[in-house]
Design a protein around this motif. Sequence first.
Motif, short mmCIF file in Angstrom:
data_model
loop_
_atom_site.label_atom_id
_atom_site.label_comp_id
_atom_site.label_asym_id
_atom_site.label_seq_id
_atom_site.Cartn_x
_atom_site.Cartn_y
_atom_site.Cartn_z
N THR A 1 0.81 -1.22 0.00
CA THR A 1 0.00 0.00 0.00
C THR A 1 0.84 1.27 0.00
OG1 THR A 1 -0.09 0.01 2.41
CG2 THR A 1 -1.85 -1.17 1.26
N ASP A 2 2.16 1.14 0.09
CA ASP A 2 3.01 2.32 0.21
C ASP A 2 2.82 3.30 -0.94
OD1 ASP A 2 3.97 1.26 2.52
OD2 ASP A 2 5.92 0.66 1.73
N LEU A 3 2.79 2.79 -2.16
CA LEU A 3 2.69 3.68 -3.31
C LEU A 3 1.33 4.35 -3.37
CD1 LEU A 3 4.18 4.79 -5.70
CD2 LEU A 3 3.42 2.84 -7.07
N ARG A 4 0.28 3.60 -3.06
CA ARG A 4 -1.05 4.21 -3.05
C ARG A 4 -1.14 5.29 -1.97
NH1 ARG A 4 -6.14 0.59 -2.96
NH2 ARG A 4 -5.13 -0.47 -1.22
N THR A 5 -0.53 5.02 -0.81
CA THR A 5 -0.52 6.00 0.26
C THR A 5 0.23 7.25 -0.16
OG1 THR A 5 -0.60 4.24 1.92
CG2 THR A 5 0.14 6.41 2.66
N ALA A 6 1.35 7.06 -0.87
CA ALA A 6 2.13 8.21 -1.35
C ALA A 6 1.32 9.03 -2.34
CB ALA A 6 3.42 7.72 -1.99
N ARG A 7 0.58 8.36 -3.23
CA ARG A 7 -0.26 9.09 -4.19
C ARG A 7 -1.33 9.91 -3.45
NH1 ARG A 7 1.19 6.72 -9.03
NH2 ARG A 7 1.53 4.46 -9.01
N LEU A 8 -1.93 9.30 -2.44
CA LEU A 8 -2.98 9.98 -1.68
C LEU A 8 -2.40 11.18 -0.91
CD1 LEU A 8 -5.97 9.91 -0.88
CD2 LEU A 8 -5.35 8.42 1.03
N ALA A 9 -1.24 10.97 -0.29
CA ALA A 9 -0.61 12.05 0.47
C ALA A 9 -0.18 13.19 -0.46
CB ALA A 9 0.60 11.51 1.23
N GLY A 10 0.43 12.83 -1.59
CA GLY A 10 0.85 13.86 -2.54
C GLY A 10 -0.32 14.64 -3.10
N GLY A 11 -1.41 13.93 -3.42
CA GLY A 11 -2.60 14.60 -3.92
C GLY A 11 -3.20 15.55 -2.88
N THR A 12 -3.17 15.14 -1.61
CA THR A 12 -3.71 15.97 -0.55
C THR A 12 -2.91 17.25 -0.38
OG1 THR A 12 -4.51 14.00 0.61
CG2 THR A 12 -4.35 16.02 1.90
N VAL A 13 -1.58 17.14 -0.45
CA VAL A 13 -0.72 18.33 -0.33
C VAL A 13 -0.97 19.29 -1.50
CG1 VAL A 13 1.66 19.17 -0.35
CG2 VAL A 13 1.05 17.14 0.99
N MET A 14 -1.07 18.75 -2.71
CA MET A 14 -1.35 19.61 -3.86
C MET A 14 -2.68 20.32 -3.71
SD MET A 14 0.09 17.59 -7.26
CE MET A 14 -0.46 15.94 -6.84
N LEU A 15 -3.70 19.60 -3.27
CA LEU A 15 -5.02 20.20 -3.11
C LEU A 15 -5.05 21.21 -1.97
CD1 LEU A 15 -7.24 17.09 -3.80
CD2 LEU A 15 -7.24 19.21 -5.10
N LEU A 16 -4.20 21.03 -0.96
CA LEU A 16 -4.11 22.01 0.11
C LEU A 16 -3.71 23.37 -0.45
CD1 LEU A 16 -2.76 21.51 3.65
CD2 LEU A 16 -1.93 23.45 2.34
N PHE A 17 -2.71 23.37 -1.34
CA PHE A 17 -2.29 24.63 -1.98
C PHE A 17 -3.36 25.15 -2.93
CE2 PHE A 17 1.76 23.51 -0.26
CZ PHE A 17 2.47 24.70 -0.17
N LEU A 18 -3.99 24.25 -3.67
CA LEU A 18 -5.03 24.67 -4.60
C LEU A 18 -6.25 25.22 -3.88
CD1 LEU A 18 -4.82 21.67 -7.10
CD2 LEU A 18 -4.09 24.01 -7.55
N GLY A 19 -6.47 24.78 -2.63
CA GLY A 19 -7.62 25.24 -1.86
C GLY A 19 -7.60 26.73 -1.57
N LEU A 20 -6.48 27.38 -1.82
CA LEU A 20 -6.40 28.82 -1.62
C LEU A 20 -7.40 29.57 -2.50
CD1 LEU A 20 -4.67 30.83 0.02
CD2 LEU A 20 -3.24 31.11 -2.00
N ILE A 21 -7.82 28.94 -3.61
CA ILE A 21 -8.77 29.59 -4.51
C ILE A 21 -10.11 29.84 -3.81
CG2 ILE A 21 -9.86 27.52 -5.48
CD1 ILE A 21 -8.65 30.42 -7.62
N TYR A 22 -10.43 28.99 -2.81
CA TYR A 22 -11.69 29.13 -2.09
C TYR A 22 -11.58 30.16 -0.96
CZ TYR A 22 -15.01 25.72 -3.92
OH TYR A 22 -15.93 25.08 -4.70
#
Length: 436
Positions: A15-36
């Motif tokens: 599950t390591d790679l799937r977890t890394a994808r999820l964590a990376g996606g969450t960090v990217m969306l945290l920055f993108l959330g600034l639009i709101y």
Amino acid sequence: MDTENTNTMVNTNTTDLRTARLAGGTVMLLFLGLIYAWSIFRPPLAAVFPGWSLTEISVTFTISIACFCVGGIVAGRLSQRIAHRTIIRISAALILIGFVMITLLLDPAAERVSLYALYIFYGVCGGFGVGLSYNAIIGCVTRWFPSRTGMASGVLLLGFGVGGLVLGGVVNVLSMHMGIANVFAVLGVAMAAVLTALSFLVRAPSEDESAALVAAGAAGGAQGGGKATDAAPSNPMWEYTYAQFIKSPTFWLLFAWLVVASMGGLLVINSAANIAIFFGAPAVLGLIVSVFNGVGRLALGISHDRLGRFKAMLLCNVFLLLGGVTLVLGAVTGQMAFIFVGLPLIGLSFGGTPALTSASTMGFFGPKNFPVNFATSTCGLVPAAIIGPLVSSRLQEAAGGEYLTTFVMLIVVSVVTFGLIIALDASGKKAARQNP
């Protein structure tokens, strides 16, 4: 066929790679959330440009949300032709260009030009760019969790939801030291760097990997004595094309539910701090609502996986109803304790709607065309963002500044959403019988 897919079977025990994808996606969306978090920029911009009316400044947010939805649909279409990570890099370039151009063009001596620059480069360029990445990330990463789409959606949307809260303090500090115009360039560089660096984690599963993930999820549910309540459909009949999706009564019921449920939350979410102050509570309660907004995304996403779609939606609706009832009690009795309880409940409900929309779109219509289908479902936020604050302001004006009628409207909305949930469940079951 997505060009980034490989024919390698996934090792479902790793599950390591799937977890890394999820964590990376969450960090990217945290920055993108600034639009709101447009409200963060309003005070410093108003101070620099006193000739701008509140309505003119607010139009920027409306434009950005509209372009955000368009960007999501475009990303859904592009994902069928190019890699998701390529879409994210295009998004990073658009955001970088847009925010740097704002820094270059904002000029107190040219207020009209500066306002139109904000509309174009924040509203259009930034909103469209965020929509591209938002859809590419959620549309790709959630497909790695076919039996836990609610959890995956919740984690990703938690990042998106708290982005403004986390970065808001940074924006305030930077604007005091370098001026609000320069802050946009700094944010543009930071967002582009994070998106580009983490885009390497984003890859959609191949057909073989998807099949293995679904099988592993089903096996896990059987071994646990339960079932994977929202595993991706394995029957090709359940893979809706976009044309089938847009004509489906189930989609329109889901869309209506998102509009009404989000509108209910926005009746109070955008004015949470003002409501708190009105009833004698500290303005920080508005920040607490934002926290519960984020928590609701994760909690109701997980509830979707464990309880099933129908019960999770009912739970979301219960939060909305209880929040409305509690706030009405607070308005009638003047007891601040009811306000402290009611506003967080509305935050939980409002936060859960995007997570449940994501998981439900996957569950009802399949993963193959999920990116474009999900982007279309998300467009329900546009009418909600327009109607909710408008109705709230009109009700408050008619009540002479009081909030009681607004809180009563929450109860009315919860009744409507309850009916939509019942109709949606019936429509989904009918579709299941037609496509056994």
